[in-house]
Enzyme design. Structure first.
Site, PDB file in Angstrom:
ATOM      1  N   HIS A 247       0.834  -1.200   0.000  1.00 24.99           N
ATOM      2  CA  HIS A 247       0.000   0.000   0.000  1.00 24.99           C
ATOM      3  C   HIS A 247       0.873   1.255   0.000  1.00 24.99           C
ATOM      4  CE1 HIS A 247      -2.914  -2.983   1.520  1.00 24.99           C
ATOM      5  NE2 HIS A 247      -3.830  -2.182   1.007  1.00 24.99           N
ATOM      6  N   ASP A 320      -4.573  -6.034  -7.925  1.00 21.31           N
ATOM      7  CA  ASP A 320      -4.832  -5.461  -6.612  1.00 21.31           C
ATOM      8  C   ASP A 320      -5.154  -3.987  -6.847  1.00 21.31           C
ATOM      9  OD1 ASP A 320      -5.091  -5.169  -3.875  1.00 21.31           O
ATOM     10  OD2 ASP A 320      -3.123  -5.983  -3.390  1.00 21.31           O
TER      11      ASP A 320
END
Length: 600
Positions: A247, A320
């Protein structure tokens, strides 16, 4: 006679509009599916085809209501006011629900949102939506109460029952489908071999590839059989050995090709053999699989060469989230979706707010310019449509809102959840400074719950009281202050037992950089009063806490897990869990092997 690949055949049908006889397939409904896909594809514009490749988050609990906050968020992200407007503007293939986007308030509301978004998708003649969520259970769960909770992957593996893991997935799928969610981004197929992994940890079933593969197989069956929720194995080619969270950065995995085959590949191979519908990519760099240094999401050698050609996966590949730094670093929003599609990806998940127009137009232009061929585009659109057909997402996708309460969180599901969770609690230590056993204590005991997680502490205290004991709660946060530690030490002699709920006490980088949780447990243990630490997340905490404190691994902070912990503390049940991961000591040696666990 030459062999005609089915996808090439379908594209020929779509291009010509011809009425043809489709060769028989394994089941009669597959013939109908091929015809449905071909007809849908033939009737789509380029804009609609590109729209099917995107799965985005939308803001708001209602598809059409325009609140000030909803308008601001959707306007900033997409230039329109409502979730329905977003679906219609981009001809979306799917949406994903998040709590922070305001999508999930209560089950009936979710069902109403799903119904309205499906109406928006089909109103202009497009196919219904894939509506998805990250309902892994445990620490990553989107469905609010009263939806049935489960403790997550690693806890399920600790209970040593693939049948229970399959049942948990089946119940989860049934509740998801009841509110209109037809795709779940689970199970996690990563093998967590790095105790310092900041993003996977208990989301992984095990540090053993074979064990992880067995549980992935069980959950694929649970999600996809019966209720028919599309499952997604993630994160290919394997996110289990990293100290970087994708992230926020670009993880680099240094596994050799042989190590990848041995460690990372087995759960993905198992998922493919089990008929997994979807595989999600990882924003990680694996030089042994692609020496160019690009993230796997954008890597043709990894997505097409390895996943498609070598492993033989012909289902849908989704990225993702594209708002993550692991894929954005070094690439602008106009290149990321194009490179992902060229690599072999089919769907593009969650562009960063404000990037959707750029990404959508970039893919359109890449097709118009010939960088992405129409044939390549239609390969992915076909896979999206085929998945929708396979999961029955083809017509008037409306769920019965009045029936939601008869499915979501019903008593039978709650009973099953507690039965599945009770055997997950794993006891690793149970002696005080004198060597005497700390647990179990009498159900009527006085317990001080010192907790880094307020909700978990309150749940544990409530469960202890329900068993006839007394319990107080002292919330100290993940970085307890000197005053909080002193207060816990002062309170200890007044109670029969002090329970400290830890949350990643091992993490000296982000969660507990000064070792405050470790100091809390150490000072309590030094009093000589009975102390038990309960890891509400990673069992790796045990390596950083004094041996003079008892230790239970709960693997999750869910209410159902805290009820199970209360039962173990008071002897209502004996601990049955066994470690599904290796616990390393500070020097790298094995402190506890897979399979370790005490009982009484």
């Amino acid at each position: 006679m030459p062999v005609i690949r089915r996808r090439s055949f379908l594209r020929a049908v779509a291009a010509t509009g011809a009425v043809v006889l489709i060769a028989p397939r394994a089941a009669a409904d597959e013939d109908e599916g091929a015809e449905w896909v071909a007809a849908r594809l033939a009737g789509m514009t380029l804009e609609q085809k590109v729209g099917q490749l995107f799965v985005v988050q939308v803001y708001g609990a209602d598809a059409h209501t325009v609140t000030a906050a909803q308008r601001t968020s959707n306007r900033a992200a997409y230039g329109v006011d409502t979730p329905a407007d977003v679906v219609e503007k981009y001809h979306l293939g799917g949406v994903i629900y998040f709590a922070w986007a305001g999508n999930v308030d209560r089950p009936e509301q979710i069902a109403q949102l799903s119904n309205a978004l499906q109406q928006s998708a089909t109103a202009s003649g497009g196919p219904p939506l894939l509506i998805s969520a990250d309902q892994e259970t445990g620490i990553v769960a989107r469905m609010p109460a009263p939806a049935t909770q489960f403790p997550g992957a690693q806890a399920l593996a600790a209970a040593q029952s693939t049948n229970a893991a399959r049942e948990a997935a089946r119940i989860t799928a049934r509740e998801l489908r009841a509110v209109g969610i037809n795709q779940n981004f689970a199970p996690v197929a990563d093998v967590n071999v790095n105790a310092e992994n900041p993003v996977i940890g208990v989301r992984s079933f095990s540090s053993d590839p074979t064990m992880a593969a067995d549980y992935v197989t069980a959950q694929v069956a649970g999600y996809q059989a019966g209720e028919g929720v599309a499952a997604a194995a993630k994160h290919f080619p394997g996110h289990g050995d990293t100290t970087t969270d994708s992230h926020y950065g670009v993880p680099e995995i240094d596994h050799t090709r042989q190590e990848w085959e041995t460690i990372d590949a087995p759960p993905f191979r198992a998922a493919i053999e089990a008929g997994i519908d979807v595989i999600m990519t990882a924003h990680i760099v694996v030089d042994s699989l692609d020496p160019t240094g690009v993230p796997a999401t954008l890597s043709e050698p990894i997505i097409t060469g390895l996943l498609r050609d070598e492993l033989g996966f012909d289902g849908l590949v989704i990225t993702d989230a594209l708002n993550m730094e692991g894929v954005r670093a070094g690439f602008g929003p106009a290149r990321v979706p194009v490179l992902a599609l060229l690599a072999g990806v089919d769907q593009l998940l969650v562009p960063k707010d404000g990037d959707m127009d750029v990404m959508y137009q970039a893919v359109l232009q890449a097709v118009r310019d010939g960088e992405i061929s129409e044939d390549r585009l239609e390969q992915s659109v076909e896979r999206v449509l085929e998945l929708k057909w396979k999961r029955g997402i083809t017509g008037d996708e409306q769920v019965d809102v009045d029936r939601v309460a008869r499915t979501v969180g019903v008593r039978a599901h709650q009973i099953a959840s507690q039965r599945i969770t009770d055997p997950t609690v794993t006891a690793l230590r149970n002696t005080d400074p004198t060597g005497a056993a700390i647990l179990p204590v009498a159900p009527t005991s006085s317990v001080n719950v010192v907790t880094t997680n307020t909700a978990a502490g309150n749940d544990l205290a409530a469960a202890l009281r329900a068993q006839g004991g007394t319990a107080t709660v002292q919330a100290v946060g993940t970085r307890p202050s000197d005053a909080a530690i002193a207060a816990a030490v002062q309170a200890a002699p007044a109670h029969d037992l002090t329970v400290v709920i830890t949350s990643n006490a091992w993490d000296i980088v982000t969660t507990d950089p000064q070792g405050r949780q470790r100091r809390l447990v150490a000072e309590l243990a030094a009093t000589g009063d009975p102390v038990v630490a309960v890891a509400a997340r990673n069992a790796y905490d045990v390596a950083y806490l004094p041996e003079t404190a008892g230790f239970l691994a709960a693997y999750s902070s869910t209410t159902v897990s805290m009820r199970s912990v209360a039962k173990v503390l008071t002897g209502a049940i004996a601990p049955e869990g066994r470690l599904p991961v290796v616990i390393p000591a500070a020097d790298g040696t094995v402190l506890y092997p897979i399979g370790h666990g005490l009982t009484w």
